[in-house]
Design a protein around this motif. Structure first.
Motif, PDB file in Angstrom:
ATOM      1  N   VAL A  81      38.203  19.139  52.611  1.00 32.36           N
ATOM      2  CA  VAL A  81      37.204  20.810  52.852  1.00 32.36           C
ATOM      3  C   VAL A  81      36.875  21.028  51.003  1.00 32.36           C
ATOM      4  O   VAL A  81      35.719  21.483  50.814  1.00 32.36           O
ATOM      5  CB  VAL A  81      38.183  21.852  53.057  1.00 32.36           C
ATOM      6  CG1 VAL A  81      37.359  22.770  52.643  1.00 32.36           C
ATOM      7  CG2 VAL A  81      37.834  20.996  54.279  1.00 32.36           C
ATOM      8  N   LEU A  82      37.704  20.611  49.927  1.00 31.74           N
ATOM      9  CA  LEU A  82      37.438  21.099  48.419  1.00 31.74           C
ATOM     10  C   LEU A  82      36.149  20.178  47.775  1.00 31.74           C
ATOM     11  O   LEU A  82      35.610  20.036  47.244  1.00 31.74           O
ATOM     12  CB  LEU A  82      38.726  20.983  47.609  1.00 31.74           C
ATOM     13  CG  LEU A  82      39.875  21.997  47.932  1.00 31.74           C
ATOM     14  CD1 LEU A  82      41.100  21.718  47.481  1.00 31.74           C
ATOM     15  CD2 LEU A  82      39.372  23.208  47.593  1.00 31.74           C
ATOM     16  N   VAL A  83      36.378  19.134  48.481  1.00 26.36           N
ATOM     17  CA  VAL A  83      35.065  18.190  48.266  1.00 26.36           C
ATOM     18  C   VAL A  83      33.957  18.432  48.207  1.00 26.36           C
ATOM     19  O   VAL A  83      33.370  18.406  47.585  1.00 26.36           O
ATOM     20  CB  VAL A  83      35.972  16.638  48.694  1.00 26.36           C
ATOM     21  CG1 VAL A  83      34.410  15.730  47.564  1.00 26.36           C
ATOM     22  CG2 VAL A  83      37.114  15.582  47.582  1.00 26.36           C
ATOM     23  N   SER A  84      33.694  19.084  49.377  1.00 18.84           N
ATOM     24  CA  SER A  84      32.260  19.632  50.009  1.00 18.84           C
ATOM     25  C   SER A  84      31.824  20.334  49.079  1.00 18.84           C
ATOM     26  O   SER A  84      31.068  20.528  49.321  1.00 18.84           O
ATOM     27  CB  SER A  84      32.935  19.234  51.710  1.00 18.84           C
ATOM     28  OG  SER A  84      33.762  20.202  51.987  1.00 18.84           O
ATOM     29  N   ILE A  85      32.882  21.523  49.142  1.00 21.66           N
ATOM     30  CA  ILE A  85      33.144  22.490  48.920  1.00 21.66           C
ATOM     31  C   ILE A  85      32.622  22.065  47.176  1.00 21.66           C
ATOM     32  O   ILE A  85      30.756  22.851  46.266  1.00 21.66           O
ATOM     33  CB  ILE A  85      33.813  23.458  48.443  1.00 21.66           C
ATOM     34  CG1 ILE A  85      34.095  23.887  49.601  1.00 21.66           C
ATOM     35  CG2 ILE A  85      33.655  24.932  47.298  1.00 21.66           C
ATOM     36  CD1 ILE A  85      35.679  25.071  50.094  1.00 21.66           C
ATOM     37  N   ALA A  86      33.094  21.007  46.492  1.00 21.28           N
ATOM     38  CA  ALA A  86      33.055  20.869  44.699  1.00 21.28           C
ATOM     39  C   ALA A  86      31.616  20.303  44.571  1.00 21.28           C
ATOM     40  O   ALA A  86      30.556  20.251  43.729  1.00 21.28           O
ATOM     41  CB  ALA A  86      33.804  20.220  44.944  1.00 21.28           C
ATOM     42  N   VAL A  87      30.867  19.884  45.799  1.00 18.23           N
ATOM     43  CA  VAL A  87      29.567  19.244  46.171  1.00 18.23           C
ATOM     44  C   VAL A  87      28.073  19.869  46.875  1.00 18.23           C
ATOM     45  O   VAL A  87      27.269  19.064  46.539  1.00 18.23           O
ATOM     46  CB  VAL A  87      29.517  17.652  46.422  1.00 18.23           C
ATOM     47  CG1 VAL A  87      30.200  16.351  45.914  1.00 18.23           C
ATOM     48  CG2 VAL A  87      29.103  17.773  48.277  1.00 18.23           C
ATOM     49  N   THR A  88      28.752  21.088  46.359  1.00 16.23           N
ATOM     50  CA  THR A  88      27.902  22.061  47.275  1.00 16.23           C
ATOM     51  C   THR A  88      25.983  22.277  46.542  1.00 16.23           C
ATOM     52  O   THR A  88      25.594  22.551  47.291  1.00 16.23           O
ATOM     53  CB  THR A  88      28.331  23.489  47.766  1.00 16.23           C
ATOM     54  OG1 THR A  88      28.787  22.990  48.544  1.00 16.23           O
ATOM     55  CG2 THR A  88      27.441  24.213  48.793  1.00 16.23           C
ATOM     56  N   PRO A  89      26.424  22.634  45.121  1.00 20.89           N
ATOM     57  CA  PRO A  89      25.816  22.669  44.705  1.00 20.89           C
ATOM     58  C   PRO A  89      24.807  21.462  44.023  1.00 20.89           C
ATOM     59  O   PRO A  89      23.746  21.464  44.081  1.00 20.89           O
ATOM     60  CB  PRO A  89      26.644  23.118  42.899  1.00 20.89           C
ATOM     61  CG  PRO A  89      27.958  23.142  42.903  1.00 20.89           C
ATOM     62  CD  PRO A  89      27.904  23.312  44.368  1.00 20.89           C
ATOM     63  N   ALA A  90      25.148  20.504  44.609  1.00 20.77           N
ATOM     64  CA  ALA A  90      24.432  18.727  43.927  1.00 20.77           C
ATOM     65  C   ALA A  90      23.068  19.063  45.440  1.00 20.77           C
ATOM     66  O   ALA A  90      22.582  17.640  45.984  1.00 20.77           O
ATOM     67  CB  ALA A  90      25.024  18.020  44.065  1.00 20.77           C
ATOM     68  N   GLU A  91      23.865  19.909  46.997  1.00 17.03           N
ATOM     69  CA  GLU A  91      23.176  19.766  48.014  1.00 17.03           C
ATOM     70  C   GLU A  91      23.528  18.692  48.540  1.00 17.03           C
ATOM     71  O   GLU A  91      22.392  17.851  48.662  1.00 17.03           O
ATOM     72  CB  GLU A  91      21.410  20.177  47.825  1.00 17.03           C
ATOM     73  CG  GLU A  91      21.320  21.503  47.189  1.00 17.03           C
ATOM     74  CD  GLU A  91      19.692  21.310  47.006  1.00 17.03           C
ATOM     75  OE1 GLU A  91      19.231  21.047  47.522  1.00 17.03           O
ATOM     76  OE2 GLU A  91      19.845  22.585  46.577  1.00 17.03           O
ATOM     77  N   MET A  92      24.697  18.241  48.419  1.00 15.91           N
ATOM     78  CA  MET A  92      24.826  16.762  49.370  1.00 15.91           C
ATOM     79  C   MET A  92      26.032  17.492  50.429  1.00 15.91           C
ATOM     80  O   MET A  92      26.909  17.938  50.009  1.00 15.91           O
ATOM     81  CB  MET A  92      25.255  15.346  48.938  1.00 15.91           C
ATOM     82  CG  MET A  92      26.140  15.420  48.102  1.00 15.91           C
ATOM     83  SD  MET A  92      26.644  14.029  46.661  1.00 15.91           S
ATOM     84  CE  MET A  92      25.505  14.317  45.554  1.00 15.91           C
ATOM     85  N   GLY A  93      26.415  15.845  51.229  1.00 12.46           N
ATOM     86  CA  GLY A  93      27.638  16.427  51.906  1.00 12.46           C
ATOM     87  C   GLY A  93      27.278  17.093  53.425  1.00 12.46           C
ATOM     88  O   GLY A  93      28.661  17.917  53.496  1.00 12.46           O
ATOM     89  N   VAL A  94      26.448  17.038  54.065  1.00 12.63           N
ATOM     90  CA  VAL A  94      26.590  18.396  55.078  1.00 12.63           C
ATOM     91  C   VAL A  94      27.290  17.621  56.657  1.00 12.63           C
ATOM     92  O   VAL A  94      28.376  18.662  56.492  1.00 12.63           O
ATOM     93  CB  VAL A  94      25.383  18.700  55.769  1.00 12.63           C
ATOM     94  CG1 VAL A  94      25.136  19.344  57.042  1.00 12.63           C
ATOM     95  CG2 VAL A  94      24.324  19.020  54.714  1.00 12.63           C
ATOM     96  N   LEU A  95      27.680  16.599  56.873  1.00 12.55           N
ATOM     97  CA  LEU A  95      27.741  16.011  57.940  1.00 12.55           C
ATOM     98  C   LEU A  95      29.645  15.800  57.175  1.00 12.55           C
ATOM     99  O   LEU A  95      30.517  16.678  57.652  1.00 12.55           O
ATOM    100  CB  LEU A  95      27.681  14.757  57.934  1.00 12.55           C
ATOM    101  CG  LEU A  95      29.384  13.730  58.443  1.00 12.55           C
ATOM    102  CD1 LEU A  95      28.769  14.183  60.135  1.00 12.55           C
ATOM    103  CD2 LEU A  95      28.591  12.420  59.303  1.00 12.55           C
ATOM    104  N   LEU A  96      30.127  15.499  55.805  1.00 13.30           N
ATOM    105  CA  LEU A  96      31.410  16.536  55.249  1.00 13.30           C
ATOM    106  C   LEU A  96      31.706  17.388  55.588  1.00 13.30           C
ATOM    107  O   LEU A  96      33.024  17.472  55.873  1.00 13.30           O
ATOM    108  CB  LEU A  96      30.986  15.569  53.231  1.00 13.30           C
ATOM    109  CG  LEU A  96      32.949  15.518  52.787  1.00 13.30           C
ATOM    110  CD1 LEU A  96      33.721  14.657  53.384  1.00 13.30           C
ATOM    111  CD2 LEU A  96      32.241  15.814  51.360  1.00 13.30           C
ATOM    112  N   ALA A  97      30.780  18.601  55.318  1.00 14.63           N
ATOM    113  CA  ALA A  97      31.342  19.950  55.013  1.00 14.63           C
ATOM    114  C   ALA A  97      31.981  19.952  56.270  1.00 14.63           C
ATOM    115  O   ALA A  97      33.082  20.815  56.851  1.00 14.63           O
ATOM    116  CB  ALA A  97      30.887  20.684  54.425  1.00 14.63           C
ATOM    117  N   VAL A  98      31.147  19.895  57.354  1.00 14.56           N
ATOM    118  CA  VAL A  98      30.959  20.525  58.341  1.00 14.56           C
ATOM    119  C   VAL A  98      32.433  19.040  59.409  1.00 14.56           C
ATOM    120  O   VAL A  98      33.212  19.839  59.846  1.00 14.56           O
ATOM    121  CB  VAL A  98      30.248  20.100  59.848  1.00 14.56           C
ATOM    122  CG1 VAL A  98      29.962  19.968  61.298  1.00 14.56           C
ATOM    123  CG2 VAL A  98      28.706  20.691  59.528  1.00 14.56           C
TER     124      VAL A  98
END
Length: 533
Positions: A81-98
Motif C-alpha cells: 500500500v505504501l508503494v502504491s501511495i508513493a507512485v500516486t503522483p506518477a498516475e500509475m498503479g491503479v490495480l496495485l492500489a485497489v
C-alpha cells in the motif's frame, strides 16, 4: 496478517505452497495479479517518462518493478500500500492500489493502521485527480466551475478506495466468524470425545459394581444354604445308624435346603437376564450416538480450512459464506449427537436402576426372619429371636439388607462357633431398623463343621449397609463370643430407585467427593447407634 488463515489451512492438511503462500493456487493467483499490475504500470510508465523527461526505458522499468510488488501483498500488505501511495503522483498503479487496499483490509493488521493508510491513499488520489483535471482543462482551453473538479475527484477517490476497503473488512469479518465456528465445533468434538470416554468409564464402573453385587448375592445365598446342608449332613452321618427316624428328618431338611438354594439362584439368574435385556438397547443407542457424532464432526476440519484459505486467497465473499454454511451444518450435527448421547446415557441409567430395583423387590424380607431362624434351630443351634417396636414395612432394599446381615451372621456362627447359642434382635424405630446378632463362645467338645471361610462375609455385610447410608459394627465380645450390629435408615421405594440411578450416575470427582462427605456425615451417628445397640 492474511497468511494466518493459510497457515491454519496448511496445518489442517492442505497442500502447502512455497514461502508464505499456504497453497499453490494462491501463488498462481498472486503471480497473475502481479503480471497484470506490472503490465499496467509499464504502460503508464511510458506516459510518466514523457511527462518527467526521462528515457522511456527507465519509465517502463520503474513501472515493471512497481507493479511486480503486488506479488508481496500477502506477506507485506502495508509495504504494498505504501508503494502504491508513493507512485500516486506518477498516475500509475491503479490495480496495485485497489488490490493492496483490499488485502490490507482483509488481513490481521490493526484497523487503525488500515484506516490511516486508506486515508492517505484517498487523499493522494483526490489531490492528483484535481491537479490532473485542472491541467487538462487549461490545456484544452475549456473553463470549469469551482465545484466540478472537487466533485469529480471525490467520486473517483471513493470509487477507488471505498469498495476494496469495505470488501476486505467484510471478508475479514467472515473469516473470523468461520474461525469462531470452527473453534466451537472443535470444542464440541472434544466434549463429545470426553462424553464417550466418561460413558466408557461409567460403564466399566457399573460392570465392576454389578460383579461385586452378584458376588455378594451369590455368597449370601450359597454360603448360608450350603453351610446348613453341611451341618445337617454331619448330623445325618452321626445318627444314621442310631436313630433312623431322625436321620430321615435330617435328610429331608438337606433336600429342602438344596431346593431353596436352587430357587434363590434361579431367581437371581432371572434378574440378571432381565438386566441384560434392559441394558442392551440402551448400550446400542449410546454407541450409535457416539458414532454419529464422530461422523458428523470429522468433515468439519477440511471444509473449514478450505473456506478460510479461499477468503484470504481469492478475495471472494461467496467463498467465505460457503465456508460458514459448511461449518454450521457440522456444528448442528455435533450438538444433536451430544444430545443423543446424553439421552442414551440417561436411558441406560434408568434401565439399570429399574433392573436393580427389580432385583431388590424380588429378594427376601424381614417377615422371613422367623423361617431363617427356624432353619438354624433345625440344624441344632439354639437361637433366640426378639423383635422390638411396632412391626412395619420398610423399603425393599432396607429389608433385604437387614435379612442378609442376619443370614450371614448366623452362617458365621455355624462356621466358626459350632454348638454356640445365638441371639437375634430386631428393633423397629421411627426412621431406621436395627439388627443385632450375638453368639456366645463355642461349646467345648463340639465338632467343627469343617466349613471353609473366604473372609468375605463381614466385608459384604459392611458394603451392603454402607451403600444404604447405615452403620455397621462387628467384633468379639467380652464373654468370648462375637457380635454383629447394623443400623439401616429407612428409605421409600422412590428413594430406592433414585439411589440406584445415583449409584450409576456418580462418576465425576466432585460428585464422588460430595457423596463421600454426605455418607461420612450420615454414617457417624449410625455407627454410634450400632455400637450402643
Amino acid at each position: 496478517m492474511s497468511s494466518s488463515g493459510e497457515e491454519a489451512a496448511g496445518a489442517r492438511g492442505a497442500p502447502v505452497g512455497p514461502l508464505w503462500w499456504g497453497r499453490r493456487r494462491s501463488l498462481g493467483l498472486d503471480a497473475l495479479l502481479a503480471v497484470a499490475s506490472a503490465a499496467e504500470c509499464a504502460a503508464e510508465g511510458v506516459v510518466f517518462a514523457h511527462d518527467a523527461g526521462i528515457p522511456v526505458v527507465v519509465g517502463v522499468l520503474i513501472g515493471l518493478v512497481v507493479g511486480a510488488t503486488l506479488v508481496l501483498r500477502r506477506r507485506w500488505p502495508i509495504a504494498v500500500v505504501l508503494v502504491s501511495i508513493a507512485v500516486t503522483p506518477a498516475e500509475m498503479g491503479v490495480l496495485l492500489a485497489v488490490v493492496g487496499l483490499y488485502t490490507l483490509a482483509s488481513s490481521e493488521v490493526p484497523r487503525r493502521i488500515t484506516a490511516v493508510l486508506a486515508g492517505m491513499a484517498g487523499v493522494g488520489n483526490f489531490l492528483v485527480t484535481i491537479i490532473g483535471f485542472r491541467r487538462g482543462a487549461e490545456s484544452s482551453g475549456l473553463g470549469t466551475s469551482v465545484w466540478e473538479a472537487p466533485m469529480f475527484a471525490t467520486l473517483l477517490t471513493l470509487g477507488l478506495t471505498g469498495p476494496p476497503v469495505l470488501l476486505g473488512l467484510y471478508v475479514r469479518a467472515r473469516r473470523r466468524l468461520v474461525e469462531s465456528l470452527r473453534e466451537r465445533a472443535d470444542g464440541l468434538e472434544r466434549e463429545l470425545s470426553l462424553l464417550a470416554e466418561r460413558a466408557e468409564e461409567r460403564a466399566e464402573w457399573a460392570r465392576n459394581e454389578e460383579r461385586t453385587r452378584i458376588a455378594r448375592e451369590m455368597h449370601d445365598v450359597v454360603a448360608h444354604r450350603v453351610s446348613l446342608m453341611v451341618v445337617h449332613a454331619a448330623a445325618l452321618q452321626a445318627v444314621a445308624l442310631k436313630d433312623p427316624e431322625k436321620a430321615s428328618k435330617n435328610a429331608a431338611l438337606v433336600g429342602d435346603m438344596g431346593r431353596q438354594a436352587l430357587t434363590e439362584l434361579r431367581q437371581m439368574l432371572g434378574v440378571l437376564r432381565s438386566e441384560d435385556g434392559l441394558r442392551a438397547p440402551a448400550a446400542g443407542g449410546g454407541a450409535a450416538a457416539v458414532a454419529s457424532g464422530a461422523s458428523a464432526v470429522s468433515p468439519a476440519g477440511p471444509s473449514a480450512g478450505g473456506s478460510v484459505a479461499g477468503d484470504s486467497g481469492s478475495g471472494g465473499s461467496g467463498v467465505g459464506a460457503a465456508g460458514a454454511s459448511a461449518e454450521e451444518k457440522p456444528l448442528a450435527s455435533v450438538a444433536a449427537a451430544a444430545s443423543a448421547a446424553a439421552e442414551a446415557a440417561e436411558a441406560a441409567e434408568a434401565a439399570g436402576a429399574a433392573a436393580w430395583g427389580a432385583g431388590v423387590l424380588g429378594g427376601p424380607r424381614l417377615a422371613e426372619l422367623e423361617a431363617l431362624v427356624g432353619q438354624s434351630r433345625a440344624a441344632g443351634m439354639a437361637v433366640e429371636l426378639s423383635v422390638e417396636g411396632e412391626v412395619r414395612r420398610y423399603a425393599a432394599s432396607v429389608e433385604q439388607t437387614a435379612y442378609r446381615v442376619v443370614q450371614e451372621a448366623l452362617t458365621n456362627v455355624h462356621k466358626h462357633a459350632p454348638g454356640a447359642s445365638a441371639r437375634v434382635r430386631v428393633a423397629h424405630r421411627v426412621a431406621e431398623v436395627a439388627v443385632l446378632v450375638e453368639n456366645g463362645p463355642s461349646e467345648r467338645g463340639a465338632a467343627d463343621a469343617g466349613l471353609p471361610s473366604g473372609g468375605n462375609g463381614l466385608v459384604g455385610m459392611r458394603e451392603r449397609v454402607s451403600t444404604l447410608g447405615g452403620g455397621f459394627v462387628s467384633g468379639a465380645t467380652e464373654a468370648g463370643g462375637f457380635r454383629v450390629s447394623a443400623v439401616i435408615p429407612d428409605r421409600t421405594e422412590g428413594a430406592d430407585r433414585a439411589e440406584g440411578v445415583d449409584r450409576v450416575g456418580r462418576t465425576g470427582p466432585a460428585a464422588e467427593r460430595s457423596a463421600d462427605r454426605a455418607a461420612a456425615e450420615g454414617r457417624g451417628g449410625d455407627v454410634e447407634r450400632a455400637k450402643s445397640a
